[in-house]
Design an enzyme around this catalytic site. Sequence first.
Site, PDB file in Angstrom:
ATOM      1  N   LYS A 157       0.857  -1.203   0.000  1.00 52.42           N
ATOM      2  CA  LYS A 157       0.000   0.000   0.000  1.00 52.42           C
ATOM      3  C   LYS A 157       0.889   1.248   0.000  1.00 52.42           C
ATOM      4  O   LYS A 157       0.667   2.184  -0.754  1.00 52.42           O
ATOM      5  CB  LYS A 157      -0.876  -0.012   1.238  1.00 52.42           C
ATOM      6  CG  LYS A 157      -1.435   1.358   1.636  1.00 52.42           C
ATOM      7  CD  LYS A 157      -2.274   1.340   2.876  1.00 52.42           C
ATOM      8  CE  LYS A 157      -1.535   1.516   4.149  1.00 52.42           C
ATOM      9  NZ  LYS A 157      -1.176   2.905   4.516  1.00 52.42           N
ATOM     10  N   ASN A 158       1.945   1.235   0.833  1.00 53.61           N
ATOM     11  CA  ASN A 158       2.752   2.451   0.996  1.00 53.61           C
ATOM     12  C   ASN A 158       3.743   2.666  -0.133  1.00 53.61           C
ATOM     13  O   ASN A 158       4.445   3.672  -0.153  1.00 53.61           O
ATOM     14  CB  ASN A 158       3.463   2.433   2.353  1.00 53.61           C
ATOM     15  CG  ASN A 158       2.471   2.647   3.485  1.00 53.61           C
ATOM     16  OD1 ASN A 158       1.304   2.977   3.242  1.00 53.61           O
ATOM     17  ND2 ASN A 158       2.903   2.429   4.699  1.00 53.61           N
TER      18      ASN A 158
ATOM     19  N   ARG B 241      -4.522  10.904   4.844  1.00 50.94           N
ATOM     20  CA  ARG B 241      -3.508  11.947   4.847  1.00 50.94           C
ATOM     21  C   ARG B 241      -2.477  11.744   3.741  1.00 50.94           C
ATOM     22  O   ARG B 241      -1.818  12.683   3.323  1.00 50.94           O
ATOM     23  CB  ARG B 241      -2.773  12.058   6.167  1.00 50.94           C
ATOM     24  CG  ARG B 241      -3.106  11.017   7.174  1.00 50.94           C
ATOM     25  CD  ARG B 241      -2.170  11.027   8.323  1.00 50.94           C
ATOM     26  NE  ARG B 241      -1.098  11.957   8.149  1.00 50.94           N
ATOM     27  CZ  ARG B 241      -1.198  13.252   8.399  1.00 50.94           C
ATOM     28  NH1 ARG B 241      -2.351  13.735   8.777  1.00 50.94           N
ATOM     29  NH2 ARG B 241      -0.183  14.052   8.233  1.00 50.94           N
TER      30      ARG B 241
ATOM     31  N   CYS C 286      -4.544  13.114  13.234  1.00 52.24           N
ATOM     32  CA  CYS C 286      -4.684  11.687  12.948  1.00 52.24           C
ATOM     33  C   CYS C 286      -4.584  11.001  14.309  1.00 52.24           C
ATOM     34  O   CYS C 286      -3.970  11.531  15.227  1.00 52.24           O
ATOM     35  CB  CYS C 286      -3.547  11.295  12.005  1.00 52.24           C
ATOM     36  SG  CYS C 286      -3.219   9.563  11.984  1.00 52.24           S
TER      37      CYS C 286
ATOM     38  N   ARG D 289       1.148  14.726  12.949  1.00 54.74           N
ATOM     39  CA  ARG D 289       1.527  14.436  11.561  1.00 54.74           C
ATOM     40  C   ARG D 289       1.363  15.639  10.631  1.00 54.74           C
ATOM     41  O   ARG D 289       0.640  15.616   9.658  1.00 54.74           O
ATOM     42  CB  ARG D 289       0.734  13.244  11.030  1.00 54.74           C
ATOM     43  CG  ARG D 289       0.972  11.985  11.851  1.00 54.74           C
ATOM     44  CD  ARG D 289       0.240  10.797  11.307  1.00 54.74           C
ATOM     45  NE  ARG D 289       0.856  10.314  10.071  1.00 54.74           N
ATOM     46  CZ  ARG D 289       0.335   9.300   9.362  1.00 54.74           C
ATOM     47  NH1 ARG D 289      -0.784   8.732   9.739  1.00 54.74           N
ATOM     48  NH2 ARG D 289       0.923   8.903   8.252  1.00 54.74           N
TER      49      ARG D 289
ATOM     50  N   ASP E 275       5.477   0.782  11.964  1.00 53.89           N
ATOM     51  CA  ASP E 275       4.241   0.125  11.510  1.00 53.89           C
ATOM     52  C   ASP E 275       4.150  -1.317  11.963  1.00 53.89           C
ATOM     53  O   ASP E 275       3.114  -1.958  11.745  1.00 53.89           O
ATOM     54  CB  ASP E 275       4.153   0.181   9.979  1.00 53.89           C
ATOM     55  CG  ASP E 275       3.893   1.594   9.496  1.00 53.89           C
ATOM     56  OD1 ASP E 275       3.979   1.836   8.288  1.00 53.89           O
ATOM     57  OD2 ASP E 275       3.632   2.463  10.354  1.00 53.89           O
TER      58      ASP E 275
ATOM     59  N   ILE F 106       8.664   7.360  16.649  1.00 54.51           N
ATOM     60  CA  ILE F 106       8.271   8.055  15.421  1.00 54.51           C
ATOM     61  C   ILE F 106       6.993   8.862  15.615  1.00 54.51           C
ATOM     62  O   ILE F 106       6.915  10.019  15.196  1.00 54.51           O
ATOM     63  CB  ILE F 106       8.090   7.046  14.252  1.00 54.51           C
ATOM     64  CG1 ILE F 106       9.352   6.196  14.072  1.00 54.51           C
ATOM     65  CG2 ILE F 106       7.693   7.767  12.973  1.00 54.51           C
ATOM     66  CD1 ILE F 106      10.582   6.971  13.632  1.00 54.51           C
TER      67      ILE F 106
ATOM     68  N   ARG G 212      -8.208  -0.614   5.473  1.00 54.29           N
ATOM     69  CA  ARG G 212      -7.454   0.480   4.823  1.00 54.29           C
ATOM     70  C   ARG G 212      -6.126  -0.031   4.276  1.00 54.29           C
ATOM     71  O   ARG G 212      -5.603   0.502   3.309  1.00 54.29           O
ATOM     72  CB  ARG G 212      -7.163   1.589   5.843  1.00 54.29           C
ATOM     73  CG  ARG G 212      -8.372   2.326   6.309  1.00 54.29           C
ATOM     74  CD  ARG G 212      -7.983   3.554   7.056  1.00 54.29           C
ATOM     75  NE  ARG G 212      -7.107   4.403   6.239  1.00 54.29           N
ATOM     76  CZ  ARG G 212      -6.819   5.657   6.555  1.00 54.29           C
ATOM     77  NH1 ARG G 212      -7.292   6.184   7.655  1.00 54.29           N
ATOM     78  NH2 ARG G 212      -6.043   6.391   5.782  1.00 54.29           N
TER      79      ARG G 212
HETATM   80  C1  EPZ Z   1       4.637   7.020   6.181  1.00 52.83           C
HETATM   81  O1  EPZ Z   1       3.857   8.071   6.727  1.00 52.83           O
HETATM   82  C2  EPZ Z   1       3.737   5.804   6.130  1.00 52.83           C
HETATM   83  N1  EPZ Z   1       2.605   6.096   5.236  1.00 52.83           N
HETATM   84  C3  EPZ Z   1       3.246   5.468   7.534  1.00 52.83           C
HETATM   85  O2  EPZ Z   1       2.458   4.282   7.446  1.00 52.83           O
HETATM   86  C4  EPZ Z   1       4.455   5.187   8.418  1.00 52.83           C
HETATM   87  O3  EPZ Z   1       4.019   4.932   9.738  1.00 52.83           O
HETATM   88  C5  EPZ Z   1       5.388   6.410   8.401  1.00 52.83           C
HETATM   89  O4  EPZ Z   1       5.750   6.720   7.039  1.00 52.83           O
HETATM   90  C6  EPZ Z   1       6.666   6.176   9.194  1.00 52.83           C
HETATM   91  O5  EPZ Z   1       7.345   5.057   8.677  1.00 52.83           O
HETATM   92  C7  EPZ Z   1       2.791   6.053   3.897  1.00 52.83           C
HETATM   93  O6  EPZ Z   1       3.888   5.790   3.413  1.00 52.83           O
HETATM   94  C8  EPZ Z   1       1.601   6.344   3.047  1.00 52.83           C
HETATM   95  P1  EPZ Z   1       6.650  10.482   8.119  1.00 52.83           P
HETATM   96  P2  EPZ Z   1       4.414   9.574   6.700  1.00 52.83           P
HETATM   97  O7  EPZ Z   1       6.488  11.711   7.297  1.00 52.83           O
HETATM   98  O8  EPZ Z   1       5.266   9.782   5.511  1.00 52.83           O
HETATM   99  C9  EPZ Z   1       6.771  13.881  11.422  1.00 52.83           C
HETATM  100  C10 EPZ Z   1       0.629   2.901   7.823  1.00 52.83           C
HETATM  101  O9  EPZ Z   1       0.321   2.346   8.877  1.00 52.83           O
HETATM  102  N2  EPZ Z   1       6.626  14.812  10.279  1.00 52.83           N
HETATM  103  O10 EPZ Z   1       7.838   9.605   7.847  1.00 52.83           O
HETATM  104  O11 EPZ Z   1       3.260  10.479   6.927  1.00 52.83           O
HETATM  105  C11 EPZ Z   1       5.532  13.018  11.599  1.00 52.83           C
HETATM  106  O12 EPZ Z   1       4.588  13.681  12.402  1.00 52.83           O
HETATM  107  C12 EPZ Z   1       1.085   4.340   7.836  1.00 52.83           C
HETATM  108  O13 EPZ Z   1       0.663   2.342   6.686  1.00 52.83           O
HETATM  109  C13 EPZ Z   1       6.671  16.178  10.512  1.00 52.83           C
HETATM  110  O14 EPZ Z   1       6.827  16.635  11.655  1.00 52.83           O
HETATM  111  O15 EPZ Z   1       5.339   9.595   7.991  1.00 52.83           O
HETATM  112  C14 EPZ Z   1       6.089  11.773  12.267  1.00 52.83           C
HETATM  113  O16 EPZ Z   1       6.170  12.010  13.659  1.00 52.83           O
HETATM  114  C15 EPZ Z   1       0.854   4.979   9.190  1.00 52.83           C
HETATM  115  N3  EPZ Z   1       6.536  17.048   9.466  1.00 52.83           N
HETATM  116  C16 EPZ Z   1       7.493  11.648  11.685  1.00 52.83           C
HETATM  117  O17 EPZ Z   1       7.813  12.936  11.136  1.00 52.83           O
HETATM  118  C17 EPZ Z   1       6.362  16.599   8.183  1.00 52.83           C
HETATM  119  O18 EPZ Z   1       6.260  17.437   7.263  1.00 52.83           O
HETATM  120  C18 EPZ Z   1       7.610  10.624  10.561  1.00 52.83           C
HETATM  121  O19 EPZ Z   1       6.572  10.900   9.651  1.00 52.83           O
HETATM  122  C19 EPZ Z   1       6.326  15.207   7.954  1.00 52.83           C
HETATM  123  C20 EPZ Z   1       6.468  14.340   9.010  1.00 52.83           C
END
Ligand code: EPZ
Length: 418
Positions: free
Chosen positions: A22-23, A93, A117, A122, A306, A328, A398
């Site tokens: 999915k990701n 998102r 979320c 996020r 995850d 994370i 999802r």
């Molecule tokens: C991706 O989300 C995945 N989703 C998530 O999977 C996964 O948990 C996450 O990466 C971490 O591995 C997809 O790929 C579609 P991040 P993403 O940006 O990209 C902070 C699932 O279960 N952050 O790496 O949104 C954020 O709040 C989902 O399949 C900022 O502060 O995660 C988090 O604490 C859930 N500002 C950390 O960084 C930003 O602009 C990592 O988030 C972006 C992120």
Amino acid sequence: MDKFRITGRETLSGELPVSGSKNSALPALAACLLTEEPVILHRVPRVKDIGTMLKLLEHNGAIVEWLEDGSLRIEAKKIVNPEAPYEIVKTMRASSLVLGPLAARTGVARVSVPGGCSIGARPINLHINGLEHLGATVQQEHGYIEATAPDGLLGNTVHFERITVTGTEDLMMAAALARGKTVLENAAREPEVVDLAELLTKMGARIQGAGSSRIEIEGVERLRGAEHTIIADRIEAGTLVIAGVITNSEVTVTGCVPEHFAALISKLRRAGARVEESATAVRTTPVTRLRSVDVTTEEHPGFATDLQAQFLALMTVATGISFITENIFENRFMHVPELARMGANIRIEGRQAIVAGPSSLTGAQVMCSDLRASASLVLAALVARGESILDRVYHVDRGYERIEDKLRQAGARIERID
Ligand code: EPZ
């Protein structure tokens, strides 16, 4: 609203097949907006988040078609609506993945600011800062982010102050059509980033270093159509391997890339599980007992956040105390109170869950709250004595393709009830 009824203590056997990721499919779908030519994607999982992304692409003006062989054909000949509206973004998102492609393709992108979320705030500030570094002007009002780059994007160095997976993907897609060279520093190293880079390269992009923390992208005038097979879902694969271990069964999880979830495999072995791997499969075999081990979630190649909820469920039936630290996301322990209803002994202190085992879990009525917390409840119900009813399984849908069919075929007593 669908529920799962699960009767635990069954051992599993045979094969558990893994679907496409999915990701990885989500950014690959967003990448289709970068070209007016058709893109064919194989092994896209039929899960709800993919359906949401397809709705978004159609809203943007793309033609979306599921072909007979199950692959997807996306043709974004013209972008009529360079925006991701609130009613779509609020359900997923990852819609923010169209921000970079729309800005790069049309010079304008309007994306509803993703709301909160359940697992954390996020924000997408790092996506926005990155686009500004590529010359876009970004404003935010009325709940929308509007990025404009009327003269196109300009290559630049973007240093992520924090590693972000979709931030890296968003900027890699934007940079593919920017003028000049872009360097992404402190980039995410997830396999899904590498898979996206492979698709973009097939489309004519010039990318070096995907999978490392420094990615170089030489912008090109235009990108062409391509055909690509999405990598296996490493999180589903890890979840199914834990299903084999928690039920103390001999199962083979097939069609996966064990290397992509090596951190989990090594933790399972540390816990005393018997886990063998080949190039495309992982086999579990029964053991007498499991020891508790500590886990700290980190960006790839560290232990995946995850898989934290699923591993925590396993630790409730392991002997000893295990410290599970979630680095994370701020609020990713919503599975804990539900597991406690099944008899698990867990205490939360800030970013740490302290699990004391083994508990003999009993079936209960529990509530799914987010995608991976739900997977954790399915795993606990498979080993609990008696019947469990899991509410709000739309969370499971999802990100898992008919997981109840896969588990039932391997011998689990699980059924979907509405
Ligand atoms: C991706 O989300 C995945 N989703 C998530 O999977 C996964 O948990 C996450 O990466 C971490 O591995 C997809 O790929 C579609 P991040 P993403 O940006 O990209 C902070 C699932 O279960 N952050 O790496 O949104 C954020 O709040 C989902 O399949 C900022 O502060 O995660 C988090 O604490 C859930 N500002 C950390 O960084 C930003 O602009 C990592 O988030 C972006 C992120």
